[in-house]
Design an enzyme around this catalytic site. Structure first.
Site, short mmCIF file in Angstrom:
data_model
loop_
_atom_site.label_atom_id
_atom_site.label_comp_id
_atom_site.label_asym_id
_atom_site.label_seq_id
_atom_site.Cartn_x
_atom_site.Cartn_y
_atom_site.Cartn_z
N SER A 30 74.59 -6.45 29.64
CA SER A 30 74.45 -5.06 29.20
C SER A 30 74.52 -4.14 30.44
O SER A 30 75.54 -4.15 31.12
CB SER A 30 73.14 -4.89 28.42
OG SER A 30 73.15 -3.69 27.69
N HIS A 60 75.05 -8.01 20.21
CA HIS A 60 74.51 -7.76 21.56
C HIS A 60 73.33 -8.68 21.87
O HIS A 60 72.97 -8.84 23.04
CB HIS A 60 74.09 -6.30 21.66
CG HIS A 60 73.96 -5.78 23.06
ND1 HIS A 60 75.04 -5.70 23.92
CD2 HIS A 60 72.90 -5.31 23.76
CE1 HIS A 60 74.64 -5.20 25.08
NE2 HIS A 60 73.34 -4.97 25.02
#
Length: 666
Positions: free
Chosen positions: A527, A640
């Site tokens: 991320s 994610h």
């Protein structure tokens, strides 16, 4: 001779039991908790356990091959309500605590979650996903075949989008269903829908007299453009809704005091956008007057510890004392989390804090004791009783695995950054470490960026140490745990002070640990950590291998493709796409692709809506077109959260690819 323990393996990820959500029973001698594991079919399941606090082993209460969670005792302690996926999707079930079979309470088409009892035990409030004209009194749970048929039909139909907030990484594309609050009358066995607004509602609490429901939502007309989350009180008798907050902030974790006269909550008003620290507030129910109790501390309230072995909800606070004179909560500070208390004058003190991670707690007001969930770098989780300043271990989770594998105890280090500020970090020695041997090195970078590495169990970090690497992980500027100024310090300055903080940490390690091989340095992160990995390889060639995970490479496209891009870009970089595209391009690692000489592995989930896979695609195509050393691994169906709660087989494959890349180049 003592037993020689083996190195941790990738597959050990599936052997870890992950505890959460301790709940003390009204009789005060028992508590319930949730244990999540991976079953023989490589799927997650979670079971409920009960344990006597003063002795005895935990007793398993559910055995279905499903996710059983959110146990809540009835006020008289005779029943336990929980949610379970045993029927195919999450529904509410209830079981007598003196034994017997669990009975299904809800048969809602889209499931039901998060049940809570009224203080008199006469009703339950829970959350259900409902369409505008759904009848909660006439709900029918679909069969597996009916759900599959509907899913196949939906896949053939176009998705019509007319909202800015039309998708989220957790739920995919939004539809016309909203999270609504529903009341279940236990005696009459009837359901009543409490909220109907065209928005998602979050249940917060029920007043002690049972007359008021506290919930959070954004009910503004321009809610599609605002990130605020307000607190509201619903009067069950009159159906009147009272707004407690002013529409300028985000509030949650709200709870009535034992008398019902006050409400405590966490919240803030975005003074530093997404980098704003939580505050502890108390509202007077009669006057709506708000008091901030946390102004004397410069600390993030709640648990912001980064890890890959936590699953399930646990209470972080604030929780009222029985005498209504104190509030208890978890705070995050310098790589640890602890249990704190605040009085109503704003005096805050530590109740329990050690070199570890308190991930949840349950409070017993009668004798002022707590059940604490604690993780350490060498122990994934256990529950303890905290009583009269003494900590007593209650569980022995993962004992068999911990007897078998060797884990590295981190060494805490302090790095002086270029501007003189102090950066905290940790160093793991490799498995079977020998002083006279040279070892390759991996720098790990956390996501967020407003999060915190620290003293918790982290399988990925331990795995790299087990594979023979010296592992360094730090909290550069932008991280939580060091106050408001520090967590805000990277905003509008990505790739500058945060980058030099990380490079200073690497320099420190090389200068102080001569067993690190200077010619075999690796770097990885996910991320924001993936963004920083991309930035690093575009600005230095000192690393011989890099793995970028669920990363950002181009802020220009991120603005429009991410589920948070339209606000996150301005929050973190200071500009939106049309404000200053040149500035966003300057912040984009893709701009510096020609400088990359480090072999780079790109790891990305195909259903990632937070950092969409087009970010990985752009980076791969650009580097491949430039004939750089690059490879791209895509994970079908993964979002994610791949590294934390993704499909276990996918998580194992991901770790094998990471380790394989470092083995090849380091």
């Amino acid at each position: 001779m003592p037993k020689v323990k083996r190195a941790l393996a990738v597959e050990d990820l599936t052997k870890i039991a992950m505890y959460s959500d301790p709940q003390i029973a009204p009789n005060e001698d028992t508590y319930a908790f949730v244990s999540a594991t991976v079953n023989d079919d490589n799927e997650y399941q979670s079971q409920l356990f009960l344990q006597k606090i003063n002795g005895g082993e935990p007793k398993q209460w559910t055995f279905t091959n499903a996710k059983n969670s959110h146990p809540r005792f009835s006020p008289d302690g005779k029943k336990l309500v929980f949610q379970s996926t045993r029927s195919g999707l999450s529904q509410l079930w209830i079981v007598p605590t003196n034994g017997g079979e669990a009975q299904q309470l809800t048969f809602f088409k889209n499931g039901a979650v998060n049940p809570e009892w009224s203080k008199d035990g006469k009703y339950l409030v829970f959350t259900a996903s409902l369409k505008e004209n759904d009848d909660v009194g006439n709900q029918h749970e679909q069969t597996k075949e009916e759900r599959q048929k509907e899913k196949e039909q939906q896949a053939k139909e176009p998705i019509v989008i007319d909202r800015l907030k039309h998708k989220s990484d957790a739920h995919g594309f939004h539809d016309d269903k909203r999270a609504q609050l529903v009341l279940y009358d236990v005696e009459k066995a009837t359901f009543t829908q409490l909220t109907v607004n065209d928005t998602d509602h979050g249940f917060e609490d029920i007043s002690p007299d049972g007359n008021l429901i506290l919930f959070s939502a954004n009910l503004d007309d321009d809610a599609d453009y605002a990130l605020t989350n307000d607190l509201f009180m619903l009067n069950l008798a009159t159906k009147d809704v009272t707004k407690l907050t002013d529409g300028n902030g985000s509030y949650g974790n709200a709870r009535f005091s034992p008398s019902g006269d006050k409400i405590a909550c966490f919240g803030h008003e975005y003074a530093y956008s997404g980098a704003t620290l939580n505050e502890l507030y108390v509202f007077d129910v009669a006057t709506k007057e708000r008091t901030c109790l946390s102004s004397k501390v410069d600390m993030q309230l709640g648990d912001v510890m980064v890890g890959d072995s936590r699953m399930g909800y646990s209470t972080e606070g604030p929780v009222w004392s029985l005498a209504e004179d104190k509030l208890f909560f978890i705070g995050s500070d310098h790589g640890t989390t602890g249990l704190y208390q605040a009085d109503l004058k704003g005096n805050i003190e530590v109740l329990y804090k050690d070199n570890n991670h308190v991930f949840g707690f349950s409070y017993n007001g009668v004798d002022n004791t707590f059940i604490l969930g604690i993780s350490t770098p060498t122990n994934p989780c256990n529950f303890y009783q905290w009583k009269n300043t003494e900590l007593t271990q209650l569980t022995n989770a993962n004992a068999e695995l911990l007897e078998e594998v060797s884990l590295s105890e981190p060494e805490t280090i302090t790095i002086t950054a270029e501007d003189g500020s102090e950066i905290q970090g940790w160093l793991l020695h490799p498995y079977d470490f020998k002083e006279d041997k040279k070892y390759p090195f991996v720098l790990e970078i956390h996501g967020g960026p407003h999060a915190m590495y620290g003293q918790t169990f982290f399988h990925e970090l331990q795995l790299l140490a087990a594979k023979g690497y010296v592992v360094l992980y730090t909290n550069p500027r932008g991280s939580h745990g060091y106050g408001q100024e520090f967590v805000n310090a990277c905003r509008e300055n990505y790739g500058n002070g945060d980058y030099t903080d990380l490079m200073s940490a690497v320099d420190y390690a090389l200068e102080n640990y001569d067993f690190i091989d200077n010619d075999r340095l690796g770097v990885t992160g996910g991320s924001y950590g993936g963004f920083m990995t991309n930035w690093i390889v575009g600005h230095t060639n000192r690393f011989k291998a890099a793995v970028t995970q669920r990363s950002i490479c181009n802020w220009l496209s991120f603005y429009g493709v991410s589920d948070i891009g339209y606000f996150f870009t301005e929050w973190e970089l200071g500009k939106n796409l049309l404000d200053d595209p040149a500035k966003l391009w300057d912040f984009s690692p893709l701009k510096y692709a020609e400088n990359v000489e480090t072999p780079l592995l790109i790891v990305h989930g195909e259903q990632d809506l937070r950092c969409p896979i087009e970010q990985g695609e752009q980076l791969f195509i650009t580097l491949k077109h430039l004939k750089k050393e690059v490879a791209f691994v895509r994970f079908p169906g993964a979002n994610h959260e791949l590294s934390r709660s993704g499909n276990p087989e996918m998580r194992i494959a991901r770790l094998n690819h990471i380790c394989g890349w470092f083995e090849k180049y380091l």
